[in-house]
Design an enzyme around this catalytic site. Sequence first.
Site, PDB file in Angstrom:
ATOM      1  CG  HIS A 257      16.177  39.797  17.301  1.00  0.00           C
ATOM      2  ND1 HIS A 257      15.263  39.297  18.175  1.00  0.00           N
ATOM      3  CD2 HIS A 257      15.645  40.969  16.827  1.00  0.00           C
ATOM      4  CE1 HIS A 257      14.216  40.099  18.227  1.00  0.00           C
ATOM      5  NE2 HIS A 257      14.417  41.120  17.429  1.00  0.00           N
TER       6      HIS A 257
HETATM    7  C1  UD1 Z   1      13.623  43.629  13.003  1.00  0.00           C
HETATM    8  C2  UD1 Z   1      12.841  44.696  13.756  1.00  0.00           C
HETATM    9  C3  UD1 Z   1      12.528  44.228  15.178  1.00  0.00           C
HETATM   10  C4  UD1 Z   1      11.904  42.839  15.170  1.00  0.00           C
HETATM   11  C5  UD1 Z   1      12.806  41.900  14.378  1.00  0.00           C
HETATM   12  C6  UD1 Z   1      12.275  40.483  14.332  1.00  0.00           C
HETATM   13  C7  UD1 Z   1      13.336  46.993  13.082  1.00  0.00           C
HETATM   14  C8  UD1 Z   1      14.032  48.235  13.457  1.00  0.00           C
HETATM   15  N1  UD1 Z   1      13.607  45.941  13.857  1.00  0.00           N
HETATM   16  O1  UD1 Z   1      14.891  43.496  13.607  1.00  0.00           O
HETATM   17  O2  UD1 Z   1      11.626  45.150  15.770  1.00  0.00           O
HETATM   18  O3  UD1 Z   1      11.782  42.387  16.513  1.00  0.00           O
HETATM   19  O4  UD1 Z   1      12.938  42.404  13.054  1.00  0.00           O
HETATM   20  O5  UD1 Z   1      13.196  39.637  13.703  1.00  0.00           O
HETATM   21  O6  UD1 Z   1      12.576  46.969  12.138  1.00  0.00           O
HETATM   22  N2  UD1 Z   1      18.871  39.549   7.688  1.00  0.00           N
HETATM   23  C9  UD1 Z   1      19.079  38.437   6.909  1.00  0.00           C
HETATM   24  N3  UD1 Z   1      17.986  37.792   6.392  1.00  0.00           N
HETATM   25  C10 UD1 Z   1      16.728  38.220   6.616  1.00  0.00           C
HETATM   26  C11 UD1 Z   1      16.531  39.364   7.409  1.00  0.00           C
HETATM   27  C12 UD1 Z   1      17.601  40.011   7.950  1.00  0.00           C
HETATM   28  O7  UD1 Z   1      20.195  37.988   6.698  1.00  0.00           O
HETATM   29  O8  UD1 Z   1      15.776  37.574   6.123  1.00  0.00           O
HETATM   30  C13 UD1 Z   1      20.041  40.224   8.292  1.00  0.00           C
HETATM   31  C14 UD1 Z   1      20.540  41.433   7.567  1.00  0.00           C
HETATM   32  O9  UD1 Z   1      21.923  41.411   7.636  1.00  0.00           O
HETATM   33  C15 UD1 Z   1      20.019  42.601   8.402  1.00  0.00           C
HETATM   34  C16 UD1 Z   1      19.982  41.992   9.793  1.00  0.00           C
HETATM   35  O10 UD1 Z   1      19.679  40.616   9.590  1.00  0.00           O
HETATM   36  O11 UD1 Z   1      20.840  43.696   8.305  1.00  0.00           O
HETATM   37  C17 UD1 Z   1      18.960  42.582  10.692  1.00  0.00           C
HETATM   38  O12 UD1 Z   1      17.691  42.656  10.050  1.00  0.00           O
HETATM   39  P1  UD1 Z   1      16.792  43.977  10.228  1.00  0.00           P
HETATM   40  O13 UD1 Z   1      15.579  43.876   9.444  1.00  0.00           O
HETATM   41  O14 UD1 Z   1      17.653  45.162  10.031  1.00  0.00           O
HETATM   42  O15 UD1 Z   1      16.435  44.005  11.778  1.00  0.00           O
HETATM   43  P2  UD1 Z   1      16.093  42.826  12.788  1.00  0.00           P
HETATM   44  O16 UD1 Z   1      17.221  42.692  13.743  1.00  0.00           O
HETATM   45  O17 UD1 Z   1      15.629  41.596  12.096  1.00  0.00           O
END
Ligand code: UD1
Length: 354
Positions: free
Chosen positions: A203
Amino acid sequence: MKVLSVVGARPQFVKLAPIAEAFAGSSDEHVIVHTGQHYDAAMSDVFFADLAIPAPDVHLGVGSGSHGVQTGTMLSAMDAVLDEHRPDWVLVYGDTNSTIAGALSAVKMHLPVAHLEAGLRSFNRAMPEEHNRVLTDHAADLLLAPTAVAMRHLAGEGLAARSVLVGDVMTDVCFRVRDAVASTAPDLPDGVRAGGYVVSTIHRAENTDDPDRLRAIISALANAGTPVLLLAHPRLIARCAEFGIDLKASATLHTAAPLPYPQMVQAVTHSVGVITDSGGLQKEAFLLGRPCTTLRTETEWVETLTDGWNVLLPGLEGLADLAARPAPSAARSSPYGDGHAASAVLDALRAAHV
Ligand code: UD1
């Protein structure tokens, strides 16, 4: 003492579980604020349910967005929450955008901040998480370090006076859940048998956001020889769809939704090993005695590299052989504590509370 925890992303719910349990058995007040960074039920709600975490007292409902929008939305929502609760400590966890937002809001409101999982460093300044953890450590009043290595990093940055070694709360929850699911078998897809598969998660932005890099990773997983159970994070699904990468391209690549925590512990326990870029999963593999291959140039959890329990493989070469390697025969030490870190955290908060 009144402590306000700020959480928002999946690994933080896991860390919150033993902390919430320790507060439940104390006379201290614990307020839980969920920023809403992770909002899918499989990324959030199931962790509260399975790990018996009380429902959040406040939900900011921030959702996703660019880093600036996501962090800024949290910041603007936190003032009113902190003003209402006026806690003795704001407790932030790990390295996410929810962590830096929680810490920064508290600092601006002149409220004491404690950082759980302080002192971790990748020394990779391209990672958003590295900036989040460094800035949070330097803003915080109390640094709760999980390991001796983390304590050394903090001392090296002039932060020794504010640092306490408490152990790793993920060990608390991992061992508790391991024991609870010990007598049950994992629910595996057709074609995957216990003891004959690799658990994988991908991820990190550095692996998902470049189409060539992501295509090479998925291709390497599909050709790993051993069946791969790929537990796909929403970011991975989104980027594969965007770049036209087929996650069902091979008979040995089994893509599934993210697992709840107990099922994840079960899946790792019954696997031959793990391939990941997650910090938490590298450590869980180590704690559960499974070899791990990490698709990154460095790790914050350097203790897992001892005796080859964890191997860094940014270039993907030889992944098939590494994935199927047996667990090292050397006994593991206990760099992540004995499973009682949460009570040490409460002790440290009380001791530093003025
Ligand atoms: C975040 C953390 C990372 C952690 C990870 C665990 C930051 C910078 N990064 O990364 O340190 O290891 O979480 O998972 O805070 N999305 C969904 N549903 C959800 C959540 C996210 O669809 O419930 C999608 C969205 O399109 C979002 C993308 O996933 O833009 C990424 O989520 P985001 O919170 O930006 O960062 P992570 O990659 O999850």
